[in-house]
Design a protein around this motif. Structure first.
Motif, PDB file in Angstrom:
ATOM      1  N   LEU A   1       0.795  -1.117  -0.021  1.00  0.00           N
ATOM      2  CA  LEU A   1       0.027  -0.082  -0.071  1.00  0.00           C
ATOM      3  C   LEU A   1       0.775   1.377   0.094  1.00  0.00           C
ATOM      4  O   LEU A   1       1.900   1.403   0.677  1.00  0.00           O
ATOM      5  N   ILE A   2       0.580   2.282  -0.972  1.00  0.00           N
ATOM      6  CA  ILE A   2       1.495   3.415  -1.136  1.00  0.00           C
ATOM      7  C   ILE A   2       0.544   4.599  -0.885  1.00  0.00           C
ATOM      8  O   ILE A   2      -0.514   4.617  -1.395  1.00  0.00           O
ATOM      9  N   GLN A   3       1.044   5.588  -0.217  1.00  0.00           N
ATOM     10  CA  GLN A   3       0.267   6.807   0.087  1.00  0.00           C
ATOM     11  C   GLN A   3       1.674   7.953  -0.103  1.00  0.00           C
ATOM     12  O   GLN A   3       2.285   8.170   0.723  1.00  0.00           O
TER      13      GLN A   3
ATOM     14  N   HIS B   1       1.328  11.290 -11.568  1.00  0.00           N
ATOM     15  CA  HIS B   1       1.427  12.725 -11.294  1.00  0.00           C
ATOM     16  C   HIS B   1       1.461  13.004  -9.759  1.00  0.00           C
ATOM     17  O   HIS B   1       2.536  13.717  -9.304  1.00  0.00           O
ATOM     18  N   ARG B   2       0.744  12.289  -9.201  1.00  0.00           N
ATOM     19  CA  ARG B   2       0.873  12.680  -7.565  1.00  0.00           C
ATOM     20  C   ARG B   2       2.078  12.095  -6.802  1.00  0.00           C
ATOM     21  O   ARG B   2       2.609  12.913  -5.976  1.00  0.00           O
TER      22      ARG B   2
ATOM     23  N   SER C   1       0.079  17.313 -14.286  1.00  0.00           N
ATOM     24  CA  SER C   1      -1.492  17.176 -13.928  1.00  0.00           C
ATOM     25  C   SER C   1      -2.406  16.853 -15.002  1.00  0.00           C
ATOM     26  O   SER C   1      -2.136  17.031 -16.200  1.00  0.00           O
ATOM     27  N   GLU C   2      -3.644  16.476 -14.748  1.00  0.00           N
ATOM     28  CA  GLU C   2      -4.507  16.070 -16.016  1.00  0.00           C
ATOM     29  C   GLU C   2      -5.044  17.556 -16.737  1.00  0.00           C
ATOM     30  O   GLU C   2      -5.182  17.378 -17.835  1.00  0.00           O
ATOM     31  N   GLU C   3      -5.103  18.575 -15.590  1.00  0.00           N
ATOM     32  CA  GLU C   3      -5.304  19.873 -16.520  1.00  0.00           C
ATOM     33  C   GLU C   3      -4.287  20.103 -17.559  1.00  0.00           C
ATOM     34  O   GLU C   3      -4.673  20.481 -18.646  1.00  0.00           O
ATOM     35  N   GLU C   4      -3.122  19.683 -17.226  1.00  0.00           N
ATOM     36  CA  GLU C   4      -2.119  19.843 -18.263  1.00  0.00           C
ATOM     37  C   GLU C   4      -1.884  18.818 -19.338  1.00  0.00           C
ATOM     38  O   GLU C   4      -0.921  18.949 -20.305  1.00  0.00           O
ATOM     39  N   GLN C   5      -2.843  17.851 -19.125  1.00  0.00           N
ATOM     40  CA  GLN C   5      -2.758  16.411 -19.925  1.00  0.00           C
ATOM     41  C   GLN C   5      -1.667  15.731 -20.029  1.00  0.00           C
ATOM     42  O   GLN C   5      -1.037  15.122 -20.763  1.00  0.00           O
TER      43      GLN C   5
END
Length: 199
Positions: free
Chosen positions: A11-13, A73-74, A106-110
Motif C-alpha cells: 500500500l502506497i500513500q 502525477h501525484r 497534472s490532468e489539467e495539463e494533459q
C-alpha cells in the motif's frame, strides 16, 4: 522505504492528502526501492486503450499492467524521482535506460512528461525526444501532427511528431513502428519485455 526488501505488492500513500493505493515494489533491480508503473512481458493485456483507462490504470499486478497517470502525477509531484526502463528483445537481450529525474504533470495539463533528467544505460536514449510532450491516447490527441499518433501507432504515449519510443504499442515479434519499440536500440524492432519504474 520498506525494510523487508522483498518485491511484491504494497500500500502506497504519496502524501497525507492522498488515498493509499496498491503498488508493486521491485526490491532487487538496481538496489531496489522501485515502484513499477508499466509492465509487459507476454502480450496478455491490451494496451491500446482510452484516456480514462490510462488515467486510472488497468491490468493486474499479478500480470501485465499500467499503474495510471494520476498516480504517477501525484507521486512524482510530491518529491523528486528517477526513472528506470528495463527492456528485452525476443532474442533475450537485456538493456536498460535510466534517467536521474522524472515527473508527470497534472490532468489539467494533459499529463505531460514534465521533467526528464540525464540518461545513462545500455538501451540508448529514446525518451528525451518526448520530454515536455502531453500524453496522447486514441481518444485524446495532444501530439504535434495533424493525425493522431496513438491511432497511427496503436499505443498511448507522450507522442511528439510521433515517436522514438512506443512502449505501450502492440506486443508482437516483428519490425513495425506499432510495436513495443525503443528506437535508440533497434528502430521498429518489437520488444518482448518492458518494465518502467520510479524511485
Amino acid at each position: 522505504e520498506n525494510i523487508l526488501k522483498r518485491s511484491g505488492q504494497y500500500l502506497i500513500q504519496p502524501t497525507e492528502n492522498n488515498k493509499p493505493f496498491r503498488g508493486y515494489c521491485e526490491q532487487t533491480a538496481f538496489g531496489g526501492g522501485w515502484l513499477v508503473f508499466q509492465y509487459r512481458y507476454d502480450g496478455s493485456v491490451d494496451f491500446y486503450r482510452n484516456w480514462a483507462e490510462y488515467r486510472n490504470g488497468f491490468g493486474s499486478m499479478d500480470g501485465e499492467f499500467w499503474l495510471g497517470l494520476e498516480h504517477l502525477h501525484r507521486i512524482t509531484s510530491a518529491r523528486k524521482h528517477e526513472l528506470l526502463v528495463e527492456l528485452k528483445d525476443f532474442e533475450g537481450n537485456y538493456m536498460y535506460a535510466r534517467y536521474d529525474e522524472f515527473a508527470i504533470g497534472s490532468e489539467e495539463e494533459q499529463y505531460p512528461l514534465a521533467k526528464l533528467g540525464s540518461y545513462t544505460g545500455t538501451a540508448g536514449d529514446a525518451l528525451t525526444y518526448h520530454k515536455g510532450m502531453k500524453f496522447t491516447t486514441k481518444d485524446r490527441d495532444n501530439d504535434l501532427v495533424n493525425s493522431n499518433c496513438a491511432s497511427n501507432w496503436k499505443g498511448a504515449w507522450w507522442y511528439k511528431a510521433c515517436h522514438a519510443a512506443n512502449l505501450n504499442g502492440l506486443y508482437r515479434n516483428s519490425v513495425n513502428g506499432e510495436n513495443i519499440v525503443w528506437n535508440a536500440y533497434k528502430r521498429y524492432w518489437g520488444l518482448s519485455y518492458s518494465r518502467m519504474m520510479i524511485r
